[in-house]
Design a protein around this motif. Structure first.
Motif, short mmCIF file in Angstrom:
data_model
loop_
_atom_site.label_atom_id
_atom_site.label_comp_id
_atom_site.label_asym_id
_atom_site.label_seq_id
_atom_site.Cartn_x
_atom_site.Cartn_y
_atom_site.Cartn_z
N ARG A 1 0.86 -1.19 0.00
CA ARG A 1 0.00 0.00 0.00
C ARG A 1 0.89 1.23 0.00
O ARG A 1 1.87 1.31 0.75
CB ARG A 1 -0.89 0.02 1.24
CG ARG A 1 -2.05 1.00 1.16
CD ARG A 1 -3.11 0.47 0.23
NE ARG A 1 -4.30 1.30 0.24
CZ ARG A 1 -5.33 1.10 -0.56
NH1 ARG A 1 -5.31 0.09 -1.41
NH2 ARG A 1 -6.37 1.89 -0.52
N THR A 2 0.56 2.21 -0.85
CA THR A 2 1.32 3.46 -0.92
C THR A 2 0.39 4.63 -0.70
O THR A 2 -0.84 4.49 -0.68
CB THR A 2 2.02 3.59 -2.28
OG1 THR A 2 1.02 3.69 -3.31
CG2 THR A 2 2.92 2.39 -2.55
N ALA A 3 1.02 5.84 -0.57
CA ALA A 3 0.22 7.05 -0.38
C ALA A 3 -0.63 7.34 -1.61
O ALA A 3 -1.75 7.84 -1.51
CB ALA A 3 1.15 8.23 -0.07
N VAL A 4 -0.10 7.06 -2.80
CA VAL A 4 -0.88 7.29 -4.02
C VAL A 4 -2.11 6.40 -4.05
O VAL A 4 -3.20 6.83 -4.46
CB VAL A 4 0.01 7.04 -5.26
CG1 VAL A 4 -0.78 7.23 -6.54
CG2 VAL A 4 1.22 7.96 -5.23
N ASP A 5 -1.98 5.16 -3.59
CA ASP A 5 -3.13 4.27 -3.53
C ASP A 5 -4.19 4.80 -2.58
O ASP A 5 -5.39 4.72 -2.85
CB ASP A 5 -2.69 2.87 -3.09
CG ASP A 5 -1.74 2.24 -4.08
OD1 ASP A 5 -1.88 2.53 -5.29
OD2 ASP A 5 -0.86 1.47 -3.66
N ASP A 6 -3.76 5.38 -1.45
CA ASP A 6 -4.72 5.95 -0.50
C ASP A 6 -5.45 7.14 -1.11
O ASP A 6 -6.65 7.33 -0.86
CB ASP A 6 -4.00 6.38 0.78
CG ASP A 6 -3.43 5.18 1.52
OD1 ASP A 6 -3.97 4.07 1.34
OD2 ASP A 6 -2.44 5.35 2.26
N GLU A 7 -4.75 7.95 -1.92
CA GLU A 7 -5.40 9.08 -2.57
C GLU A 7 -6.46 8.60 -3.57
O GLU A 7 -7.54 9.18 -3.67
CB GLU A 7 -4.36 9.94 -3.28
CG GLU A 7 -3.41 10.67 -2.33
CD GLU A 7 -2.35 11.46 -3.09
OE1 GLU A 7 -2.39 11.41 -4.33
OE2 GLU A 7 -1.51 12.10 -2.43
N THR B 1 0.48 -1.76 -7.13
CA THR B 1 0.56 -0.45 -6.50
C THR B 1 1.00 0.59 -7.52
O THR B 1 1.60 0.28 -8.55
CB THR B 1 1.54 -0.49 -5.33
OG1 THR B 1 2.84 -0.83 -5.84
CG2 THR B 1 1.12 -1.52 -4.31
N ALA B 2 0.72 1.85 -7.19
CA ALA B 2 1.10 2.96 -8.06
C ALA B 2 2.53 3.42 -7.81
O ALA B 2 3.05 4.27 -8.54
CB ALA B 2 0.14 4.13 -7.89
N GLY B 3 3.20 2.90 -6.80
CA GLY B 3 4.57 3.29 -6.51
C GLY B 3 4.65 4.46 -5.54
O GLY B 3 3.69 5.18 -5.32
N GLY B 4 5.83 4.63 -4.94
CA GLY B 4 6.03 5.72 -3.99
C GLY B 4 6.27 5.19 -2.59
O GLY B 4 6.44 3.99 -2.37
N GLN B 5 6.30 6.13 -1.65
CA GLN B 5 6.53 5.76 -0.26
C GLN B 5 5.31 5.03 0.29
O GLN B 5 4.17 5.47 0.10
CB GLN B 5 6.81 7.01 0.59
CG GLN B 5 7.39 6.72 1.95
CD GLN B 5 8.83 6.22 1.88
OE1 GLN B 5 9.51 6.45 0.88
NE2 GLN B 5 9.31 5.57 2.93
N GLY B 6 5.53 3.92 0.95
CA GLY B 6 4.41 3.15 1.47
C GLY B 6 4.87 2.01 2.35
O GLY B 6 6.03 1.95 2.77
N ARG B 7 3.94 1.10 2.66
CA ARG B 7 4.23 -0.04 3.52
C ARG B 7 3.98 -1.33 2.75
O ARG B 7 3.00 -1.45 2.01
CB ARG B 7 3.36 -0.01 4.78
CG ARG B 7 3.74 1.10 5.74
CD ARG B 7 2.91 1.01 7.02
NE ARG B 7 3.17 -0.21 7.78
CZ ARG B 7 4.20 -0.36 8.61
NH1 ARG B 7 5.08 0.62 8.78
NH2 ARG B 7 4.35 -1.49 9.27
N VAL B 8 4.88 -2.27 2.95
CA VAL B 8 4.81 -3.57 2.28
C VAL B 8 4.87 -4.66 3.32
O VAL B 8 5.72 -4.62 4.23
CB VAL B 8 5.96 -3.73 1.26
CG1 VAL B 8 5.86 -5.09 0.57
CG2 VAL B 8 5.92 -2.62 0.23
N THR B 9 3.98 -5.64 3.21
CA THR B 9 4.00 -6.81 4.08
C THR B 9 4.56 -7.98 3.29
O THR B 9 4.05 -8.32 2.22
CB THR B 9 2.59 -7.15 4.58
OG1 THR B 9 2.06 -6.03 5.29
CG2 THR B 9 2.62 -8.35 5.50
N ILE B 10 5.64 -8.56 3.81
CA ILE B 10 6.32 -9.64 3.12
C ILE B 10 6.42 -10.85 4.04
O ILE B 10 6.39 -10.71 5.27
CB ILE B 10 7.73 -9.23 2.63
CG1 ILE B 10 8.60 -8.80 3.83
CG2 ILE B 10 7.64 -8.13 1.60
CD1 ILE B 10 10.02 -8.45 3.44
#
Length: 424
Positions: free
Chosen positions: A254-260, A294-303
Motif C-alpha cells: 500500500r502506498t500514499a498514491v493508492d490511498d489518494e 501499486t502505483a509506486g512511492g513511499q508506502g508499507r509492504v507486508t512480506i
C-alpha cells in the motif's frame, strides 16, 4: 312409466361408482406391467391382453360382490362398471408404456452430473461456445461461518462470469467456485448451476486472509520503504539493509498514491455522509478486492520471510526493496516452439459415443498416428462427479472414455479432424 328414466340414471351412477371402486387394482396392475414390459424388452404389451387381465382381476372383485347382491348381474350397472374398468386399465397401460419408452435405460449419478447447458443459452464467440453465468435468487450465507457483508453480497449478486459451454455442469461449478475464491478471497463457497446458466451461490466471507497467504514456517513482517511501481501480491523481493539481503514474498502493498485513489472514490460531501455498517466512508466506497498492483512511492509492504530473518527486518533502519526476476515462462516458450514447427494443441472433451477403433482412421491413417495425447483428466463416480488431476503422457495403454478431458498435439489439419471425430 315416468320412473324409468330416474331408475336408469340411478343404475348408471351406481355403475360408475362400482367401476371406479373395482377398477383401481386392475388399472394399477395394467400400468405396472405396461411400464415393466416396455422398459426391459422395448415391446408394447398388446391391448387385448390388458383387457383380459383387467376383466380377470375385476371378476374376482365382482364375484365377491355378487355373493352379497346376486341381482347385480341382471342390472345395467354391471355393463357400465365393466366399461369403466376397461377404460381405466387401458389408460393406465398407455401411460405406463409411455413412461417405459421415455425413461433412460442406463441411469447413474455420474451420468446425471455430466449434464450440459441448454443450447438456448450458449453464445458462439468465433468457433467456441461460451455461456454467461449469473446468480439467481439471494446469495445465501454458509452455515458455520459469519454472514456476508452488504458490499460483498451486492458484488456477488451483480456478478456475471463467462465460462466454456462445452463442459459438464459439474466442471462449470468447480471452475466458478475457484474463480469466486480467487476474486473475493472467500473462505468457502458452494455453487449449483442449472441448465439455463443460473447459479445458486452459498458463500462464506474472507476469514484470516493474510494468515492464509503466509507459507508454513514463515512470518509476515511489514516495512516502510520506497515501493516500486507495479509491485503486486506474489512478487519475489529482497529486503536490503547495508550488506545484508533477506529474501521474501510480497503479501500486500500500500502506498500514499493508492490511498489518494481510494479517497477520491467519494465524489462529494453528500456521498461521504452515507451511513455505513462500520469503518469510514472511503473504505466503504473502495472495492472489496485490493488493486492488483501499486502505483509506486513511499508506502508499507507486508512480506513473508523466514522465521530467523524476522528480527533483522524489523531492526533495519532504512530498508530498500528490490524485486527479483522470475525468469521467462517456460510454458509460453514450449507453446511457441510447438507453433513454430507447424503443430497445433487442442483441448476437448470426449463425446457421449466415445472413441472407437475407427476413430484414428481418418483421410490418412499414417498422418493420424502423428496425433499425440499429452494429458488426460478423467471424471469418476467415486469422487461425486468431480474430476481427478491431470495425467501427463498417458500413453497408448490409457484408452479415452466418454467424458474425458484431454490435450492432444499434432499437425494442425490432422489434429482438427481427430478432435472433431472424438468430440462429436
Amino acid at each position: 312409466m315416468q320412473s324409468l328414466p330416474v331408475d336408469l340414471l340411478v343404475e348408471v351412477l351406481l355403475g360408475l361408482y362400482l367401476g371406479l371402486l373395482t377398477g383401481i387394482v386392475p388399472a394399477f396392475v395394467a400400468g405396472s406391467l405396461g411400464f415393466l414390459v416396455r422398459y426391459f424388452t422395448g415391446v408394447t404389451l398388446p391391448g387385448f391382453g390388458v383387457v383380459v387381465l383387467a376383466l380377470s382381476i375385476a371378476s374376482v372383485q365382482g364375484g365377491l360382490l355378487g355373493l352379497v347382491e346376486p341381482t347385480i348381474t341382471q342390472s345395467p350397472r354391471l355393463l357400465v362398471a365393466v366399461l369403466v374398468v376397461l377404460m381405466l386399465a387401458l389408460y393406465a397401460h398407455n401411460q405406463g408404456d409411455k413412461l417405459g419408452s421415455e425413461l433412460p435405460r442406463r441411469l447413474s449419478l455420474t451420468r446425471l452430473r455430466q449434464r450440459t447447458l441448454s443450447a438456448d443459452v450458449v453464445e458462439l464467440v468465433g468457433s467456441v461456445g461460451q455461456v454467461s453465468v449469473r446468480p439467481t435468487g439471494e446469495i445465501r450465507d454458509m452455515e458455520g461461518y459469519p454472514p456476508l457483508s452488504a458490499d460483498l453480497r451486492r458484488d456477488l449478486k451483480a456478478g456475471s462470469w463467462r465460462l466454456p459451454a462445452d463442459i459438464p455442469l459439474s466442471e462449470l461449478e468447480s471452475r466458478l467456485e475457484e474463480r469466486l475464491r480467487t476474486d473475493h478471497d472467500l473462505a468457502d463457497v458452494d455453487v449449483a448451476i442449472d441448465q439455463r446458466g443460473r447459479a445458486t451461490i452459498v458463500a462464506a466471507p474472507p476469514s484470516g486472509a493474510l494468515s492464509r497467504r503466509v507459507p508454513t514456517g514463515q512470518r509476515a513482517v511489514s516495512v516502510t520503504t520506497l515501493v516500486p511501481t507495479g509491485l503486486a501480491r506474489g512478487d519475489d523481493v529482497t529486503v536490503r539493509d547495508g550488506d545484508r539481503s533477506i529474501a521474501g514474498t510480497v503479501l500486500s502493498a500500500r502506498t500514499a498514491v493508492d490511498d489518494e485513489h481510494t479517497a477520491s472514490a467519494v465524489p462529494d460531501e453528500s456521498a461521504a455522509d452515507v451511513a455505513t455498517d462500520g469503518g469510514d466512508a472511503a473504505s466503504a466506497m473502495a472495492d472489496a478486492k485490493p488493486s492488483a498492483a501499486t502505483a509506486g512511492g513511499q508506502g508499507r509492504v507486508t512480506i513473508a520471510v523466514a522465521r530467523r530473518d524476522v528480527s533483522a527486518v524489523l531492526e533495519a533502519e532504512s530498508p530498500r526493496l528490490v524485486v527479483r526476476s522470475r525468469g521467462t515462462s517456460r510454458e509460453f516458450e514450449a507453446f511457441a516452439l510447438v507453433k513454430r514447427e507447424g503443430y497445433a494443441i487442442h483441448r476437448f472433451t470426449v463425446g457421449a459415443t466415445g472413441p472407437d477403433d475407427e476413430t484414428s482412421e481418418l483421410d490418412d491413417p499414417a498422418s493420424a498416428a502423428d496425433v499425440t495425447i499429452l494429458a488426460v483428466r478423467r471424471q469418476g463416480s467415486e469422487t461425486g462427479g468431480r474430476r481427478h488431476g491431470w495425467v501427463f503422457g498417458p500413453g497408448i495403454e490409457r484408452r479415452l472414455e466418454p467424458g474425458d478431458e484431454a490435450f492432444v498435439a499434432g499437425p494442425e489439419r490432422v489434429t482438427e479432424a481427430f478432435v472433431e471425430e472424438i468430440a462429436r
